[in-house]
Design a protein around this motif. Structure first.
Motif, mmCIF file in Angstrom:
data_model
loop_
_atom_site.group_PDB
_atom_site.id
_atom_site.type_symbol
_atom_site.label_atom_id
_atom_site.label_comp_id
_atom_site.label_asym_id
_atom_site.label_seq_id
_atom_site.Cartn_x
_atom_site.Cartn_y
_atom_site.Cartn_z
ATOM 1 N N THR A 76 0.733 -0.980 -0.170
ATOM 2 C CA THR A 76 0.122 0.021 0.102
ATOM 3 C C THR A 76 0.836 1.256 0.086
ATOM 4 O OG1 THR A 76 -1.820 -1.159 1.223
ATOM 5 C CG2 THR A 76 -1.869 1.279 1.174
ATOM 6 N N THR A 80 0.693 3.560 -3.517
ATOM 7 C CA THR A 80 -0.145 5.114 -3.494
ATOM 8 C C THR A 80 0.868 5.966 -3.790
ATOM 9 O OG1 THR A 80 0.557 5.023 -1.032
ATOM 10 C CG2 THR A 80 -1.359 4.145 -1.562
ATOM 11 N N LEU A 102 -4.552 7.075 -1.668
ATOM 12 C CA LEU A 102 -4.145 7.020 -0.143
ATOM 13 C C LEU A 102 -5.307 6.897 0.556
ATOM 14 C CD1 LEU A 102 -1.527 6.634 1.848
ATOM 15 C CD2 LEU A 102 -1.725 9.058 1.872
ATOM 16 N N ALA A 105 -7.442 3.914 0.139
ATOM 17 C CA ALA A 105 -6.845 2.799 0.688
ATOM 18 C C ALA A 105 -7.254 2.770 2.160
ATOM 19 C CB ALA A 105 -5.035 2.735 0.660
ATOM 20 N N GLY A 144 -1.600 2.798 4.689
ATOM 21 C CA GLY A 144 -2.061 4.112 4.429
ATOM 22 C C GLY A 144 -2.250 5.295 5.431
#
Length: 287
Positions: A76, A80, A102, A105, A144
């Protein structure tokens, strides 16, 4: 005695009852000289080929679950991309137009993790696939939120939260074993009540925030600092309950599959500790 923890109360062995053997359980010992005959609908009836749950099997499943959380978080973080821009004075800031992925997520991970935590908590027969799915969602959320906190409060908060979580787990486990801490019914009820009270205040503040009337429990002021400390203390006590419940399950001779339930419970608590530490360090960095 029955557990107050919704994660563990679905398994009889976590509540002081003993599983009779490796095959289909014909009886469950209640600890009072009585037995309960297993029926064909028992969740353990068709687990005849399983061994028993052990501390090692719990450690293995917990390590695997936390590994999924870590991998999902790292992915992640990388996927992002760069969400930072510079203003007219050369100062970095999080660009909302670049941070859409972001924020998505964080939202998807939080909602998915919440739903799966409820499913796993109240599911009679533990599902390894759903436990792993929960870990993946939490990894999405943690990756995130950690990246967002690092951009806003500096790199030290994420590193400190990770180190603090490991230290909290190791310290709590050492205290639990070396000081031979006994989890009583009174302690269990008090911690469970505090947990639900804490969650209730957080949710209430969140709802009020939608109407512009937030109290500040989720903020970064004094109330936010107090709530983070309180949340961390409750999480440490919950970790003690987790250790106690695992010991009960091992002593009861639960099937090895129940190691996944124990791994899920421990993962939930460790993620809670990490989030509280992340918030606490973020608040302190602004003072």
């Amino acid at each position: 005695m029955q557990s107050n923890n919704p994660v563990f109360r679905r398994a009889e062995g976590f509540n002081g009852k003993a599983y009779d053997g490796y095959g289909d359980p014909s009886t469950w010992s209640t600890g009072a000289g009585q037995t309960t005959v297993a029926t064909p609908t028992s969740p353990y009836t068709h687990q005849s080929d399983q061994g028993r749950m052990t501390v090692d099997s719990v450690v293995q499943k917990t390590g695997l679950t936390l590994g999924v959380v870590l991998v999902a978080a790292v992915i992640t973080w990388i996927v992002t991309g760069n969400v930072v821009s510079q203003d007219a004075f050369g100062e970095d800031y999080v660009n909302s137009s670049l941070a859409g992925g972001l924020y998505a997520a964080i939202l998807v991970g939080a909602l998915g993790g919440f739903v799966l935590s409820l499913v796993n908590s109240f599911k009679r027969v533990v599902s390894p696939a759903l436990v792993i799915a929960y870990a993946a969602c939490e990894g999405l959320f943690i990756g995130g939120i950690s990246k967002l906190y690092q951009l806003q409060f500096g790199p030290g908060v994420v590193t400190g939260a990770v180190v603090g979580t490991v230290a909290a787990f190791a310290g709590t486990l050492a205290a639990y074993k070396f000081f031979n801490i006994k989890v009583t019914d009174k302690f269990r009820r008090a911690v469970t009540a505090a947990m639900f009270g804490f969650v209730g205040l957080v949710v209430l503040d969140m709802v009020l925030g939608f109407f512009g009337s937030a109290i500040g429990f989720n903020g970064f002021g004094t109330l936010g600092l107090i709530m983070s400390v309180v949340g961390l203390v409750i999480a440490i006590f919950m970790l003690m309950l987790d250790f106690d419940f695992v010991e009960r399950g091992v002593a009861a001779g639960l099937p090895e599959r129940e190691s996944w339930r124990a791994a899920f419970g421990l993962t939930v608590t460790l993620i809670w500790i990490y989030i509280q530490l992340l918030r606490l360090l973020a608040i302190l960095s602004r003072r």
